[in-house]
Design a protein around this motif. Sequence first.
Motif, mmCIF file in Angstrom:
data_model
loop_
_atom_site.group_PDB
_atom_site.id
_atom_site.type_symbol
_atom_site.label_atom_id
_atom_site.label_comp_id
_atom_site.label_asym_id
_atom_site.label_seq_id
_atom_site.Cartn_x
_atom_site.Cartn_y
_atom_site.Cartn_z
ATOM 1 N N SER A 51 -8.878 -4.056 17.602
ATOM 2 C CA SER A 51 -9.090 -4.365 16.187
ATOM 3 C C SER A 51 -8.194 -5.510 15.722
ATOM 4 N N ASN A 52 -6.971 -5.630 16.273
ATOM 5 C CA ASN A 52 -6.106 -6.757 15.931
ATOM 6 C C ASN A 52 -6.741 -8.084 16.336
ATOM 7 N N VAL A 53 -7.287 -8.109 17.544
ATOM 8 C CA VAL A 53 -7.942 -9.335 18.015
ATOM 9 C C VAL A 53 -9.185 -9.627 17.182
ATOM 10 N N LEU A 54 -9.928 -8.581 16.830
ATOM 11 C CA LEU A 54 -11.140 -8.756 16.021
ATOM 12 C C LEU A 54 -10.802 -9.352 14.658
ATOM 13 N N VAL A 55 -9.744 -8.845 14.011
ATOM 14 C CA VAL A 55 -9.334 -9.395 12.714
ATOM 15 C C VAL A 55 -8.935 -10.858 12.864
ATOM 16 N N ALA A 56 -8.170 -11.165 13.917
ATOM 17 C CA ALA A 56 -7.700 -12.535 14.116
ATOM 18 C C ALA A 56 -8.855 -13.504 14.392
ATOM 19 N N ARG A 57 -9.890 -13.044 15.094
ATOM 20 C CA ARG A 57 -10.967 -13.938 15.531
ATOM 21 C C ARG A 57 -12.116 -14.054 14.552
ATOM 22 N N SER B 276 4.654 13.473 0.535
ATOM 23 C CA SER B 276 4.311 12.777 1.785
ATOM 24 C C SER B 276 3.002 12.012 1.634
ATOM 25 N N LEU B 277 2.013 12.601 0.939
ATOM 26 C CA LEU B 277 0.736 11.917 0.724
ATOM 27 C C LEU B 277 0.934 10.642 -0.093
ATOM 28 N N ALA B 278 1.745 10.717 -1.148
ATOM 29 C CA ALA B 278 1.992 9.542 -1.982
ATOM 30 C C ALA B 278 2.693 8.448 -1.193
ATOM 31 N N TRP B 279 3.713 8.832 -0.421
ATOM 32 C CA TRP B 279 4.455 7.835 0.361
ATOM 33 C C TRP B 279 3.558 7.203 1.427
ATOM 34 N N LEU B 280 2.806 8.025 2.148
ATOM 35 C CA LEU B 280 1.953 7.505 3.218
ATOM 36 C C LEU B 280 0.866 6.595 2.662
ATOM 37 N N SER B 281 0.302 6.951 1.522
ATOM 38 C CA SER B 281 -0.724 6.109 0.907
ATOM 39 C C SER B 281 -0.146 4.760 0.509
ATOM 40 N N MET B 282 1.051 4.771 -0.071
ATOM 41 C CA MET B 282 1.692 3.524 -0.478
ATOM 42 C C MET B 282 2.034 2.653 0.718
ATOM 43 N N LEU B 283 2.627 3.266 1.757
ATOM 44 C CA LEU B 283 3.051 2.446 2.888
ATOM 45 C C LEU B 283 1.851 1.844 3.621
ATOM 46 N N SER B 284 0.745 2.585 3.702
ATOM 47 C CA SER B 284 -0.453 2.025 4.330
ATOM 48 C C SER B 284 -1.006 0.871 3.511
ATOM 49 N N ALA B 285 -1.033 1.037 2.186
ATOM 50 C CA ALA B 285 -1.533 -0.034 1.323
ATOM 51 C C ALA B 285 -0.722 -1.308 1.526
ATOM 52 N N VAL B 286 0.600 -1.180 1.597
ATOM 53 C CA VAL B 286 1.465 -2.353 1.736
ATOM 54 C C VAL B 286 1.441 -2.892 3.158
ATOM 55 N N ALA B 287 1.691 -2.013 4.155
ATOM 56 C CA ALA B 287 1.858 -2.471 5.532
ATOM 57 C C ALA B 287 0.567 -3.057 6.105
ATOM 58 N N ILE B 288 -0.565 -2.395 5.868
ATOM 59 C CA ILE B 288 -1.825 -2.893 6.427
ATOM 60 C C ILE B 288 -2.232 -4.203 5.761
ATOM 61 N N SER B 289 -2.011 -4.315 4.463
ATOM 62 C CA SER B 289 -2.344 -5.564 3.772
ATOM 63 C C SER B 289 -1.485 -6.721 4.292
ATOM 64 N N ILE B 290 -0.177 -6.469 4.488
ATOM 65 C CA ILE B 290 0.692 -7.506 5.047
ATOM 66 C C ILE B 290 0.235 -7.889 6.444
ATOM 67 N N TRP B 291 -0.064 -6.889 7.268
ATOM 68 C CA TRP B 291 -0.401 -7.145 8.677
ATOM 69 C C TRP B 291 -1.695 -7.954 8.802
ATOM 70 N N ILE B 292 -2.703 -7.593 8.027
ATOM 71 C CA ILE B 292 -3.960 -8.344 8.076
ATOM 72 C C ILE B 292 -3.732 -9.776 7.608
ATOM 73 N N THR B 293 -2.884 -9.951 6.572
ATOM 74 C CA THR B 293 -2.561 -11.296 6.101
ATOM 75 C C THR B 293 -1.895 -12.110 7.206
ATOM 76 N N LEU B 294 -0.964 -11.497 7.941
ATOM 77 C CA LEU B 294 -0.265 -12.211 9.011
ATOM 78 C C LEU B 294 -1.216 -12.537 10.164
ATOM 79 N N LEU B 295 -2.105 -11.607 10.505
ATOM 80 C CA LEU B 295 -3.053 -11.858 11.600
ATOM 81 C C LEU B 295 -3.965 -13.040 11.296
ATOM 82 N N LYS B 296 -4.219 -13.276 10.004
ATOM 83 C CA LYS B 296 -5.126 -14.350 9.616
ATOM 84 C C LYS B 296 -4.406 -15.682 9.391
#
Length: 304
Positions: free
Chosen positions: A172-178, A222-242
């Motif tokens: 999926s990382n390669v797919l996002v990048a390509r 735990s649900l609130a923290w996990l939801s927040m960290l996914s929102a932030v971390a995944i958005s950052i990571w996809i931005t960096l991959l692109k």
Amino acid sequence: MPHSRLNTSLLAIVSCLLWSTAFAGVKIGLAHTSPLQFAGIRFFLSGVLVFPLTYRINPSYFSIVRRNAGLILGIAALQTFLQNLLFYTGIERIPGAVAAMVIGSQPLFVATMAHFMLREERFTPVRILSIVLGIAGVVLVSLGRDPASATGRIALLGVLLVLGVNVQSGFSNVLVARRSENIPPLVLSSASMLSGGAALFLLSLPVEGFHPHPKPIEYYASLAWLSMLSAVAISIWITLLKRPGVKVADLNLWKFLIPVVGALLSWMLLPDENPDPLTITGMFIISSSLIVHNLMRRKQPISG
């Protein structure tokens, strides 16, 4: 506008540190609910959290999603649905610290996938050595439980399921990048988490039943923290991959932080988890393999 290597590295570190906290958080939440339902609610909420900012930046959000529906659904199926189906099913069977260390070998799997899918990221002898070391570390981690016992067999199955997350993540990382150059990063992260989270929740209903009963405060925390960290971390990571010039294998090397920080947090926060010699040895070997890999990459110019 070109982005500095330091900026890219700092954002990658932030994402990895956030992901490191997920293992303890997931184990706390799973003590009070079923895995697929918990995962579905978590990632749907993450998509909801990203949506307001995404819509403000991209008022044509829905038309972008319609034009790229196939790719968005494909990434949602891989990166949210399948990845968390494997992860949540696996982490139920193994300690959070062990899951953190197995996930920590992810850069090696990403490097393998990049070798076959990206012409500019081929294997070298040092990269192959780092992959062999990483696999050896994962084997030791899985043997931290007695493999001949019932508990050991369950733990080994859990390790294999979490290893499946690494294989899927590489693809999926390669797919996002390509393939995602025409989709704004926040649109992609929001839409994929919303659709993937909804799919996980719907699957959980016939498989696990519905569990609407009140839960203790630690579940909601735990649900609130996990939801927040996914929102932030995944958005950052996809931005960096692109980002132009950022290589998939280079970026994923920062995930060597995850096994160390994730294991330490699990040992500190979860009363039933303690380090054992084989697990610590496996952790050391996985980290060593990633350091070898990182040193090899530093000899080459890195952009981004």
